[in-house]
Write a protein that holds these residues in place. Structure first.
Motif: not given
Length: 118
Positions: A29-31, A68-90
């Motif tokens: 991102x900084x390159x 810092x990555x988000x501040x540089x404009x890097x899109x960061x997504x978390x897999x919905x299915x994976x987050x739900x399976x781990x109970x962290x989606x909310x």
């Protein structure tokens, strides 16, 4: 402009694979070539996208790297299915990150010139 997709599967703590992925994403991102970088967290890596993790001074630091990555404009997504399976989606996410879907990951993959996995 190159389009680079980084997919992270590894758990954020216990190995350095997430740290290595974030370090590489930061370097890209900084390159001066300014590639488009996208980060998709899957499996146990979704935990790295949660807010309220300890900061670098307390032995953490992954949260700050993602912020810092988000501040540089890097899109960061978390897999919905994976987050739900781990109970962290909310749970609160790092500001600027979002829950993503497999169709979104598929689209990002098709648009990428390079796909790296950790």
């Amino acid at each position: 402009m190159q389009n680079v997709l980084i997919i992270v599967h590894a758990p954020p703590y216990g190995s350095e694979r997430v740290l290595s992925a974030l370090r590489l994403a930061t370097a890209l991102a900084g390159n001066e070539a300014r590639p488009a970088v996208r980060l998709f967290l899957m499996s146990d890596a979704v935990v790295a996208g949660l807010a309220n993790q300890v900061d670098a001074a307390a032995g953490g630091g992954l949260r700050e790297m993602i912020e810092a990555l988000v501040a540089q404009g890097v899109p960061v997504k978390l897999c919905r299915t994976c987050a739900q399976a781990r109970g962290v989606h909310e749970l609160p996410l790092i500001v600027g990150t979002a829950i993503g879907t497999l169709p979104e990951l598929a689209q990002w993959t098709l648009e990428a010139d390079k796909v790296l996995t950790f």
